[in-house]
Scaffold this motif. Structure first.
Motif, mmCIF file in Angstrom:
data_model
loop_
_atom_site.group_PDB
_atom_site.id
_atom_site.type_symbol
_atom_site.label_atom_id
_atom_site.label_comp_id
_atom_site.label_asym_id
_atom_site.label_seq_id
_atom_site.Cartn_x
_atom_site.Cartn_y
_atom_site.Cartn_z
ATOM 1 N N LEU A 169 45.320 63.473 -26.913
ATOM 2 C CA LEU A 169 44.590 63.926 -28.104
ATOM 3 C C LEU A 169 45.146 63.284 -29.373
ATOM 4 O O LEU A 169 44.382 62.874 -30.257
ATOM 5 N N CYS A 170 46.468 63.183 -29.464
ATOM 6 C CA CYS A 170 47.064 62.562 -30.645
ATOM 7 C C CYS A 170 46.745 61.071 -30.705
ATOM 8 O O CYS A 170 46.506 60.524 -31.789
ATOM 9 N N PHE A 171 46.715 60.406 -29.551
ATOM 10 C CA PHE A 171 46.334 58.992 -29.530
ATOM 11 C C PHE A 171 44.884 58.824 -29.982
ATOM 12 O O PHE A 171 44.570 57.907 -30.750
ATOM 13 N N ILE A 172 44.005 59.723 -29.525
ATOM 14 C CA ILE A 172 42.601 59.683 -29.971
ATOM 15 C C ILE A 172 42.542 59.849 -31.481
ATOM 16 O O ILE A 172 41.770 59.171 -32.173
ATOM 17 N N GLN A 173 43.388 60.746 -32.025
ATOM 18 C CA GLN A 173 43.390 60.953 -33.471
ATOM 19 C C GLN A 173 43.918 59.735 -34.214
ATOM 20 O O GLN A 173 43.471 59.448 -35.322
ATOM 21 N N VAL A 174 44.858 59.009 -33.625
ATOM 22 C CA VAL A 174 45.336 57.777 -34.260
ATOM 23 C C VAL A 174 44.166 56.806 -34.427
ATOM 24 O O VAL A 174 43.950 56.246 -35.513
ATOM 25 N N VAL A 175 43.388 56.627 -33.364
ATOM 26 C CA VAL A 175 42.222 55.728 -33.423
ATOM 27 C C VAL A 175 41.184 56.271 -34.401
ATOM 28 O O VAL A 175 40.675 55.551 -35.261
ATOM 29 N N ASN A 176 40.887 57.576 -34.286
ATOM 30 C CA ASN A 176 39.909 58.221 -35.161
ATOM 31 C C ASN A 176 40.335 58.129 -36.628
ATOM 32 O O ASN A 176 39.527 57.841 -37.510
ATOM 33 N N GLY A 177 41.627 58.382 -36.888
ATOM 34 C CA GLY A 177 42.129 58.330 -38.259
ATOM 35 C C GLY A 177 42.075 56.930 -38.841
ATOM 36 O O GLY A 177 41.777 56.757 -40.024
ATOM 37 N N LEU A 178 42.368 55.925 -38.015
ATOM 38 C CA LEU A 178 42.275 54.540 -38.491
ATOM 39 C C LEU A 178 40.835 54.180 -38.838
ATOM 40 O O LEU A 178 40.579 53.517 -39.845
ATOM 41 N N ILE A 179 39.898 54.632 -37.996
ATOM 42 C CA ILE A 179 38.478 54.385 -38.292
ATOM 43 C C ILE A 179 38.094 55.091 -39.590
ATOM 44 O O ILE A 179 37.422 54.514 -40.452
ATOM 45 N N GLY A 180 38.540 56.348 -39.740
ATOM 46 C CA GLY A 180 38.245 57.100 -40.970
ATOM 47 C C GLY A 180 38.876 56.469 -42.193
ATOM 48 O O GLY A 180 38.287 56.460 -43.271
ATOM 49 N N PHE A 181 40.077 55.922 -42.024
ATOM 50 C CA PHE A 181 40.749 55.275 -43.146
ATOM 51 C C PHE A 181 40.040 53.982 -43.538
ATOM 52 O O PHE A 181 39.841 53.695 -44.718
ATOM 53 N N LEU A 182 39.650 53.185 -42.534
ATOM 54 C CA LEU A 182 39.020 51.902 -42.816
ATOM 55 C C LEU A 182 37.571 52.039 -43.267
ATOM 56 O O LEU A 182 37.134 51.366 -44.198
ATOM 57 N N CYS A 183 36.830 52.931 -42.615
ATOM 58 C CA CYS A 183 35.401 53.058 -42.910
ATOM 59 C C CYS A 183 35.131 54.111 -43.986
ATOM 60 O O CYS A 183 34.148 54.007 -44.719
ATOM 61 N N GLY A 184 35.934 55.119 -44.032
ATOM 62 C CA GLY A 184 35.817 56.106 -45.095
ATOM 63 C C GLY A 184 34.793 57.192 -44.861
ATOM 64 O O GLY A 184 35.114 58.356 -44.927
ATOM 65 N N THR A 185 33.553 56.828 -44.571
ATOM 66 C CA THR A 185 32.509 57.835 -44.441
ATOM 67 C C THR A 185 31.893 57.788 -43.061
ATOM 68 O O THR A 185 31.964 56.782 -42.362
ATOM 69 N N CYS A 186 31.258 58.881 -42.690
ATOM 70 C CA CYS A 186 30.588 58.914 -41.397
ATOM 71 C C CYS A 186 29.206 58.294 -41.514
ATOM 72 O O CYS A 186 28.647 58.167 -42.594
ATOM 73 N N LEU A 187 28.635 57.933 -40.393
ATOM 74 C CA LEU A 187 27.364 57.225 -40.334
ATOM 75 C C LEU A 187 26.234 58.033 -40.956
ATOM 76 O O LEU A 187 25.426 57.515 -41.704
ATOM 77 N N ARG A 188 26.190 59.348 -40.685
ATOM 78 C CA ARG A 188 25.121 60.189 -41.198
ATOM 79 C C ARG A 188 25.117 60.216 -42.723
ATOM 80 O O ARG A 188 24.090 60.159 -43.358
ATOM 81 N N LYS A 189 26.291 60.278 -43.343
ATOM 82 C CA LYS A 189 26.400 60.311 -44.795
ATOM 83 C C LYS A 189 25.885 59.010 -45.396
ATOM 84 O O LYS A 189 25.191 59.016 -46.399
ATOM 85 N N ARG A 190 26.174 57.889 -44.757
ATOM 86 C CA ARG A 190 25.700 56.601 -45.255
ATOM 87 C C ARG A 190 24.185 56.519 -45.203
ATOM 88 O O ARG A 190 23.545 56.036 -46.123
ATOM 89 N N LYS A 191 23.589 57.009 -44.100
ATOM 90 C CA LYS A 191 22.121 56.975 -43.972
ATOM 91 C C LYS A 191 21.458 57.809 -45.051
ATOM 92 O O LYS A 191 20.457 57.449 -45.614
ATOM 93 N N THR A 192 22.088 58.978 -45.384
ATOM 94 C CA THR A 192 21.550 59.844 -46.430
ATOM 95 C C THR A 192 21.605 59.166 -47.781
ATOM 96 O O THR A 192 20.653 59.208 -48.558
ATOM 97 N N ASP A 193 22.711 58.480 -48.067
ATOM 98 C CA ASP A 193 22.857 57.770 -49.339
ATOM 99 C C ASP A 193 21.840 56.637 -49.456
ATOM 100 O O ASP A 193 21.261 56.427 -50.522
ATOM 101 N N VAL A 194 21.583 55.913 -48.366
ATOM 102 C CA VAL A 194 20.614 54.822 -48.379
ATOM 103 C C VAL A 194 19.211 55.375 -48.603
ATOM 104 O O VAL A 194 18.407 54.823 -49.356
ATOM 105 N N ALA A 195 18.894 56.511 -47.957
ATOM 106 C CA ALA A 195 17.576 57.102 -48.094
ATOM 107 C C ALA A 195 17.312 57.578 -49.505
ATOM 108 O O ALA A 195 16.185 57.509 -50.001
ATOM 109 N N GLU A 196 18.360 58.039 -50.216
ATOM 110 C CA GLU A 196 18.196 58.532 -51.577
ATOM 111 C C GLU A 196 17.932 57.408 -52.550
ATOM 112 O O GLU A 196 17.355 57.591 -53.619
ATOM 113 N N MET A 197 18.374 56.179 -52.211
ATOM 114 C CA MET A 197 18.169 55.026 -53.094
ATOM 115 C C MET A 197 16.700 54.643 -53.064
ATOM 116 O O MET A 197 16.048 54.315 -53.933
#
Length: 197
Positions: A169-197
């Motif tokens: 579980l901690c190894f999964i979080q290392v990968v998940n945290g790196l993705i969160g650090f590099l990408c910042g936002t989740c996919l759903r939030k990005r789609k919502t922001d694009v739709a609002e534009m």
């Protein structure tokens, strides 16, 4: 698709009961078959605190951090996700430490009275093929504490399983945290922001 913050929160929640179970299991190893014994009659590997420290305290710290990093609106929290990576690496090392000591506890067997108050490790120098785990007829060599071998096998096996699950579980979080650090936002939030534009 689950965002990195929500994934972090789920992992943090899952780690809490595992760490509590590890602490309780390690504490039970100090009381073989529910008996209070002198410290020099308790299996030496129990004193490495692999369940209390490794799979317990070193897992609780990352679990709290993961909950914080996984809070609402936290997908873009790059600092929190980076910290969760560092704490998850610490937690993974605690889980691995628990796995190593638990494995040694299973392989070496318990300290027990083989008769006339002679406490020794009767299975410690056995080869893998002659190991007591595969030959339960040898268990009768331990006279006291009663059921000490079963007690140790069950608790060390439980701690081995808990440590393994926590490390994964901690190894999964290392990968998940790196993705969160590099990408910042989740996919759903990005789609919502694009739709609002």
């Amino acid at each position: 698709m689950m965002c990195t913050g929500r994934c972090s929160r789920c992992i943090g929640i899952a780690l809490f009961p595992l760490s509590i179970c590890a602490i309780v299991s390690n504490l039970l190893l100090y009381f073989p078959n529910g008996q209070v014994l002198d410290a020099d009659r308790i299996t030496d590997l129990v004193w490495f605190f692999h369940g209390i420290l490794g799979a317990g305290i070193l897992i609780l710290l990352p679990a709290f951090m993961m909950l914080g990093a996984g809070g609402e609106g936290c997908c873009a929290n790059r600092c929190g996700m980076l910290l969760s990576v560092l704490f998850a690496a610490l937690g993974a090392s605690g889980g691995v430490y628990c796995m190593i000591i638990s494995s040694l506890g299973l392989i070496n067997g318990p300290l027990c009275d083989i008769g006339d108050e002679v406490y020794t490790y009767p299975f410690r120098n056995n080869t893998f093929m002659d190991n007591y785990l595969f030959n339960q007829t040898t268990w009768s060599i331990c006279k006291k504490p009663e059921n000490i071998i079963l007690w140790n096998v069950v608790l060390f096996s439980l701690l081995l399983a808990i440590g393994t699950l926590e490390a994964v579980l901690c190894f999964i979080q290392v990968v998940n945290g790196l993705i969160g650090f590099l990408c910042g936002t989740c996919l759903r939030k990005r789609k919502t922001d694009v739709a609002e534009m």
